[in-house]
Write a protein that holds these residues in place. Sequence first.
Motif, PDB file in Angstrom:
ATOM      1  N   THR A 132       0.844  -1.202   0.000  1.00 41.59           N
ATOM      2  CA  THR A 132       0.000   0.000   0.000  1.00 41.59           C
ATOM      3  C   THR A 132       0.873   1.243   0.000  1.00 41.59           C
ATOM      4  O   THR A 132       2.087   1.163   0.130  1.00 41.59           O
ATOM      5  CB  THR A 132      -0.881   0.069   1.270  1.00 41.59           C
ATOM      6  OG1 THR A 132      -0.044   0.382   2.387  1.00 41.59           O
ATOM      7  CG2 THR A 132      -1.606  -1.230   1.521  1.00 41.59           C
ATOM      8  N   GLY A 133       0.215   2.393  -0.081  1.00 39.62           N
ATOM      9  CA  GLY A 133       0.927   3.670   0.004  1.00 39.62           C
ATOM     10  C   GLY A 133       1.171   4.060   1.450  1.00 39.62           C
ATOM     11  O   GLY A 133       1.045   3.244   2.361  1.00 39.62           O
ATOM     12  N   PHE A 180       2.457  -4.098   3.633  1.00 41.58           N
ATOM     13  CA  PHE A 180       3.764  -3.460   3.475  1.00 41.58           C
ATOM     14  C   PHE A 180       3.537  -2.089   2.864  1.00 41.58           C
ATOM     15  O   PHE A 180       2.971  -1.980   1.781  1.00 41.58           O
ATOM     16  CB  PHE A 180       4.662  -4.322   2.579  1.00 41.58           C
ATOM     17  CG  PHE A 180       6.034  -3.746   2.375  1.00 41.58           C
ATOM     18  CD1 PHE A 180       6.966  -3.750   3.399  1.00 41.58           C
ATOM     19  CD2 PHE A 180       6.392  -3.187   1.157  1.00 41.58           C
ATOM     20  CE1 PHE A 180       8.238  -3.210   3.217  1.00 41.58           C
ATOM     21  CE2 PHE A 180       7.667  -2.648   0.965  1.00 41.58           C
ATOM     22  CZ  PHE A 180       8.590  -2.661   1.997  1.00 41.58           C
ATOM     23  N   SER A 181       3.951  -1.049   3.586  1.00 43.77           N
ATOM     24  CA  SER A 181       3.655   0.315   3.158  1.00 43.77           C
ATOM     25  C   SER A 181       4.847   0.939   2.424  1.00 43.77           C
ATOM     26  O   SER A 181       5.983   0.833   2.860  1.00 43.77           O
ATOM     27  CB  SER A 181       3.298   1.131   4.411  1.00 43.77           C
ATOM     28  OG  SER A 181       3.342   2.498   4.124  1.00 43.77           O
ATOM     29  N   VAL A 182       4.567   1.557   1.297  1.00 38.39           N
ATOM     30  CA  VAL A 182       5.596   2.220   0.501  1.00 38.39           C
ATOM     31  C   VAL A 182       5.300   3.721   0.523  1.00 38.39           C
ATOM     32  O   VAL A 182       4.298   4.160  -0.027  1.00 38.39           O
ATOM     33  CB  VAL A 182       5.571   1.718  -0.964  1.00 38.39           C
ATOM     34  CG1 VAL A 182       6.563   2.495  -1.819  1.00 38.39           C
ATOM     35  CG2 VAL A 182       5.844   0.237  -1.029  1.00 38.39           C
ATOM     36  N   ALA A 183       6.165   4.491   1.186  1.00 36.96           N
ATOM     37  CA  ALA A 183       5.960   5.937   1.247  1.00 36.96           C
ATOM     38  C   ALA A 183       6.775   6.586   0.136  1.00 36.96           C
ATOM     39  O   ALA A 183       7.989   6.470   0.107  1.00 36.96           O
ATOM     40  CB  ALA A 183       6.390   6.469   2.601  1.00 36.96           C
ATOM     41  N   GLY A 184       6.120   7.220  -0.796  1.00 39.78           N
ATOM     42  CA  GLY A 184       6.838   7.882  -1.890  1.00 39.78           C
ATOM     43  C   GLY A 184       7.287   6.903  -2.955  1.00 39.78           C
ATOM     44  O   GLY A 184       6.783   5.779  -3.041  1.00 39.78           O
ATOM     45  N   GLU A 185       8.259   7.333  -3.758  1.00 40.24           N
ATOM     46  CA  GLU A 185       8.682   6.490  -4.869  1.00 40.24           C
ATOM     47  C   GLU A 185       9.621   5.402  -4.363  1.00 40.24           C
ATOM     48  O   GLU A 185      10.469   5.656  -3.513  1.00 40.24           O
ATOM     49  CB  GLU A 185       9.332   7.365  -5.948  1.00 40.24           C
ATOM     50  CG  GLU A 185       8.327   8.436  -6.404  1.00 40.24           C
ATOM     51  CD  GLU A 185       8.688   9.124  -7.697  1.00 40.24           C
ATOM     52  OE1 GLU A 185       9.876   9.274  -7.971  1.00 40.24           O
ATOM     53  OE2 GLU A 185       7.751   9.509  -8.418  1.00 40.24           O
ATOM     54  N   GLY A 224       1.045   4.652  -9.013  1.00 39.49           N
ATOM     55  CA  GLY A 224       2.070   3.993  -9.827  1.00 39.49           C
ATOM     56  C   GLY A 224       3.273   3.510  -9.025  1.00 39.49           C
ATOM     57  O   GLY A 224       3.807   2.429  -9.285  1.00 39.49           O
ATOM     58  N   SER A 225       3.692   4.293  -8.032  1.00 38.17           N
ATOM     59  CA  SER A 225       4.868   3.906  -7.238  1.00 38.17           C
ATOM     60  C   SER A 225       4.613   2.616  -6.466  1.00 38.17           C
ATOM     61  O   SER A 225       5.477   1.740  -6.393  1.00 38.17           O
ATOM     62  CB  SER A 225       5.209   5.010  -6.234  1.00 38.17           C
ATOM     63  OG  SER A 225       5.556   6.183  -6.904  1.00 38.17           O
ATOM     64  N   PRO A 229       6.660  15.331  -8.942  1.00 33.67           N
ATOM     65  CA  PRO A 229       5.832  14.171  -9.301  1.00 33.67           C
ATOM     66  C   PRO A 229       5.915  13.891 -10.810  1.00 33.67           C
ATOM     67  O   PRO A 229       5.936  14.830 -11.612  1.00 33.67           O
ATOM     68  CB  PRO A 229       4.409  14.586  -8.927  1.00 33.67           C
ATOM     69  CG  PRO A 229       4.510  15.890  -8.221  1.00 33.67           C
ATOM     70  CD  PRO A 229       5.860  16.467  -8.476  1.00 33.67           C
ATOM     71  N   HIS A 230       5.952  12.616 -11.163  1.00 31.39           N
ATOM     72  CA  HIS A 230       6.103  12.215 -12.565  1.00 31.39           C
ATOM     73  C   HIS A 230       5.077  12.906 -13.479  1.00 31.39           C
ATOM     74  O   HIS A 230       5.427  13.440 -14.536  1.00 31.39           O
ATOM     75  CB  HIS A 230       5.970  10.686 -12.666  1.00 31.39           C
ATOM     76  CG  HIS A 230       5.919  10.188 -14.069  1.00 31.39           C
ATOM     77  ND1 HIS A 230       7.035  10.077 -14.856  1.00 31.39           N
ATOM     78  CD2 HIS A 230       4.873   9.795 -14.844  1.00 31.39           C
ATOM     79  CE1 HIS A 230       6.689   9.633 -16.055  1.00 31.39           C
ATOM     80  NE2 HIS A 230       5.381   9.455 -16.069  1.00 31.39           N
TER      81      HIS A 230
END
Length: 384
Positions: free
Chosen positions: A36-37, A60-65, A92-93, A274-275
């Motif tokens: 997740t984000g 599992f958390s993904v902060a940012g890219e 997308g990240s 940001p992309h």
Amino acid sequence: MNFEFATATRIVFGAGRLREVGALSKEFGSRVLVVTGRDTKRAEPLLKILHAGGVSTTTFSVAGEPELSTVEQGTESAKTRRCELVIGFGGGSVLDAAKAIAAMLANGGELLDYVEIIGRGRMLTKPSVPFVAIPTTAGTGSEVTRNAVLASSEHKLKVSLRSPLMLARVAVVDPELTYDLPPALTASTGLDALTQLIEPFVCARANPMTDGLCVEGLQRAARSLRIAFADGQNKSAREDMALAGLFGGLALANAGLGAVHGFAGPIGGSFAAPHGAICAALLPHVMGANLRALRRRAPDSAVLPRFDQVARWLTGDASATADAGVQWIQQLVSDLQIPKLSAYDIREEHVADLVARAMNASSMKANPVALTPEELAGALRQAL
Ligand SMILES: [Zn+2]
């Protein structure tokens, strides 16, 4: 004519279809890693659906890219909990991180064995563990692409892990998940979608299959992006944008991109922008540079009438020409309050280096005309 088309094994599209994820995940196993984000609360409805379907979850958390280390940590976490499938739930990240984790769970060795440029660039040999991609933004199309973009802060670079074996087993595109996206994120991701529909349509590897997707996606994005920006709860606008994002992903993965995305890699690797905002700021100026170069060096090119067609779909005016399309995009970028690249501290002193790195980017190879360093620098300066 010569093309291939590969995508997720199954695409599930429609408002409310998140509800089906419990049953469809169960087909692949009973222990899932949910990536997740930053805000894990957003995934609570998904976790409930999975638990009700008899699937146990590790979050599992993904902060940012995602960094290379993010993927390594996620892979370890999934191994420890013996996860049988990976679900990516986010922008997308997050989807890219989940996609890379699913690949690393199936293929032995280290991430650096497989990463391009800074790693050993070996081919992945085994299909990923089952990967279910659920986008919560409408733009990147990562749910149907075969690469994961990872950052190396050490090298100030973005690199891809890339293989057809990484395609999602199921992509679940539920427009309801985008109703709460704030306007700024709707704008940047929506303009990424638009860029990913225009660049494949005019690129050197366009084919009739991706053309069809671009035509449909462009018209939907053109009529709905402003509405989704102004009124996030507008269901038909959100549905259009979810389709535009998906179709852009299908098109870019099977045709190619161009100079906008050629710049987006090096810029995103070095600056905290940001992309989607990078692509949006560059899009009208790169289109202008491509048009001028084609008119000068290849006036009979079959791509020039394609720019006219794009303009007609964007403006809805059957007599519009390419330049009107560029103006329409310029106006849209301004109405959607996309900042200039100077807002991210990108300045004249960075231009030469960014141009040199963009010229080596894989997306640049599909640009409809080979732009000179001067032409690229000119387009980048206009976006500053
Ligand atoms: Zn993009």
